[in-house]
Write an enzyme that holds these catalytic residues in place. Structure first.
Site, PDB file in Angstrom:
ATOM      1  CE1 TYR A   1      -4.236   0.884  -0.391  1.00  0.00           C
ATOM      2  CE2 TYR A   1      -4.429  -1.269   0.650  1.00  0.00           C
ATOM      3  CZ  TYR A   1      -4.978  -0.238  -0.094  1.00  0.00           C
ATOM      4  OH  TYR A   1      -6.256  -0.331  -0.542  1.00  0.00           O
TER       5      TYR A   1
ATOM      6  CD  GLU B   1      -4.831   5.182   0.682  1.00  0.00           C
ATOM      7  OE1 GLU B   1      -4.699   5.853   1.722  1.00  0.00           O
ATOM      8  OE2 GLU B   1      -5.843   4.502   0.428  1.00  0.00           O
TER       9      GLU B   1
ATOM     10  CG  ASP C   1      -6.935  10.155 -24.549  1.00  0.00           C
ATOM     11  OD1 ASP C   1      -5.889   9.476 -24.513  1.00  0.00           O
ATOM     12  OD2 ASP C   1      -8.069   9.679 -24.334  1.00  0.00           O
TER      13      ASP C   1
ATOM     14  CB  THR D   1      -3.386   3.640 -22.574  1.00  0.00           C
ATOM     15  OG1 THR D   1      -2.964   3.688 -23.938  1.00  0.00           O
ATOM     16  CG2 THR D   1      -4.885   3.895 -22.505  1.00  0.00           C
TER      17      THR D   1
ATOM     18  CE  LYS E   1      -5.759   1.841 -25.752  1.00  0.00           C
ATOM     19  NZ  LYS E   1      -6.818   2.850 -25.887  1.00  0.00           N
TER      20      LYS E   1
ATOM     21  NE  ARG F   1      -4.838  -4.559 -20.253  1.00  0.00           N
ATOM     22  CZ  ARG F   1      -5.281  -4.131 -21.431  1.00  0.00           C
ATOM     23  NH1 ARG F   1      -6.225  -3.238 -21.510  1.00  0.00           N
ATOM     24  NH2 ARG F   1      -4.773  -4.613 -22.544  1.00  0.00           N
TER      25      ARG F   1
END
Ligand SMILES: *Cc1c(COP(=O)(O)O)cnc(C)c1O
Length: 419
Positions: free
Chosen positions: A56, A58, A201, A227, A230, A236
């Site tokens: 974790y 954060e 984008d 992203t 691609k 991903r």
């Protein structure tokens, strides 16, 4: 032992790993033309399956809400430093779990519910997250859409007209099925005239932009999202970049705690690996091959008499207009999959068929170029596509399909993947 099993050194869960093994063999034995897909390196795969999934973290490097973050801080800092070098920007957030999360976070940083946003229409080649009705971007904002001309290129005059009329808070430049260069400077000029922020984008084009083979929006857009999986060939995920320090702070708060909780540190480690790969000279060569192969495939389909939306391609993808063959995108997708060629149906601009059918097919060269295929093989693939689709419904179809399957299998053996 399967490749997936090999990573873990033996597995208990045969049900899940059986399916993973099947998926591996599917990827190895099919021609992958889905324009948004690629094959990551073994090092990216190793990172995505690493122990950082347990952590974790954060917050951001140096200011986390959990202890024990020393080493995840190292990978996140490295991912940011590398992606900034790759795209020539000052600030980056590498935490978005996906492109959609990156866009939602960017919109959250730039606009408020009820504000107007202007993006490319879904049916014209835009992405769902650019204001399409069923998404948050369409429901929480007053979404206005621009499209393309009869020739299939972005209608900049319409963009300008709509921008001046609606004065959107954000204009989004970017697309999921648009094969031409986007004129980001022209978008910025329009945004300046309408008092809007420009969000670019580049989810699809990122790898080509990193290799200087597609125009970069970095000097023009206030914020750039992408992203990572691609053409950029990483795991991903999503990223957000900017050169504006005040916006960078807003974006960080928008990603966490605005939209997401804890970052997926294994994924960020894999992003760092992929960005490192993209910084190497071999990646530029790869991207050049992606472009050459895409153009070769589109040109060959044209020589078979098929139309390509906008007349051709300046990037890794093309949208084939199937109307001359009197076959829908849905049928074409299904029949090609049966032949061993994976791609997706796609609307063409002003499509008369509904989105569940479509009159087009989107194809891309990024994945098979990773396997090493060159221009002559991509021309061969175009021949196989044409052979399948032009014989569909005719008496010799099953023979033609068997021949296509044999050719697919031969190509896949010649250019192995993860073997
Ligand atoms: C693929 C894509 C996205 C979304 O990415 P996900 O990771 O699937 O959420 C966003 N914008 C554009 C233009 C895309 O093509």
């Amino acid at each position: 032992m399967s490749f997936a099993g090999h990573l873990l050194g033996g597995v208990q869960d045969d049900e899940v790993f059986g399916a993973i093994g099947d998926e591996l063999r599917r990827q190895q034995s099919q021609i992958e033309l889905i324009a948004s897909e690629n094959f990551v390196s073994r090092e990216v795969l190793a990172a995505i399956g690493c122990v950082m999934t347990n952590k974790y973290a954060e917050g951001y490097a140096g200011r986390r809400y959990y202890g024990g973050c020393r080493f995840v801080d190292v990978v996140e800092t490295m991912a940011i430093e590398r992606v900034c070098r790759l795209f020539g920007c000052r600030f980056a957030n590498v935490q978005p779990h996906s492109g959609a999360q990156a866009n939602l976070s960017a919109l959250y940083a730039l606009a408020s519910p009820g504000d107007t946003i202007l993006g490319m229409g879904l049916a014209m080649g835009g992405h769902l997250t650019h204001g399409a009705a069923p998404t948050i971007s369409g429901k929480w904002f007053n979404a206005v859409a621009y499209g393309v001309t009869e020739e299939g290129v972005i209608d900049y005059e319409e963009v300008q007209r709509l921008a001046l009329k609606h004065k959107p808070k954000v204009i989004i430049a970017g697309a999921s099925s648009y094969s031409r260069h986007i004129d980001f400077k022209r978008f910025r000029d329009i945004a300046d005239a309408s008092g809007s922020r420009l969000l670019a984008d580049v989810a699809h084009y990122a790898g080509l932009i990193a290799a200087n083979l597609y125009p970069s929006p970095m000097a023009h857009a206030h914020v750039v999202t992408s992203t990572t999986h691609k053409t950029l060939r990483g795991p991903r995920g999503g990223i957000i970049m900017t050169n504006d320090e005040a916006l960078a702070k807003k974006i960080d708060s928008a990603v966490f705690p605005g939209v997401q909780g804890g970052p997926q540190m294994h994924s960020i480690a894999a992003k760092a690996v992929a960005f490192g790969e993209a910084l190497r000279p071999e990646f530029r060569k790869y991207a050049k091959n992606v472009l050459d192969n895409s153009i070769a495939m589109a040109n060959r389909l044209k020589r078979h008499g098929l139309d390509i939306v906008s007349g051709g391609t300046d990037c890794h993808m093309a949208v084939v207009d199937l109307r001359k063959l009197s076959i829908s995108g849905k049928i074409a997708e299904t029949e090609l999959e049966e032949s061993g060629i994976t791609c997706n149906k796609n609307a063409i601009p002003f499509d008369a068929l509904p989105p569940s059918q479509t009159s087009g097919l989107r194809i891309g060269s990024a994945a098979m170029t990773t396997r090493g295929l060159g221009m002559s093989e991509f021309e061969k693939i175009a021949d196989l596509i044409y052979k399948t689709l032009s014989n569909y419904g005719k008496s010799g179809y099953s023979t033609a399909r068997d021949e296509v399957r044999a050719e697919v299998s031969k190509l896949c053996k010649e250019f192995p993947l993860y073997d």
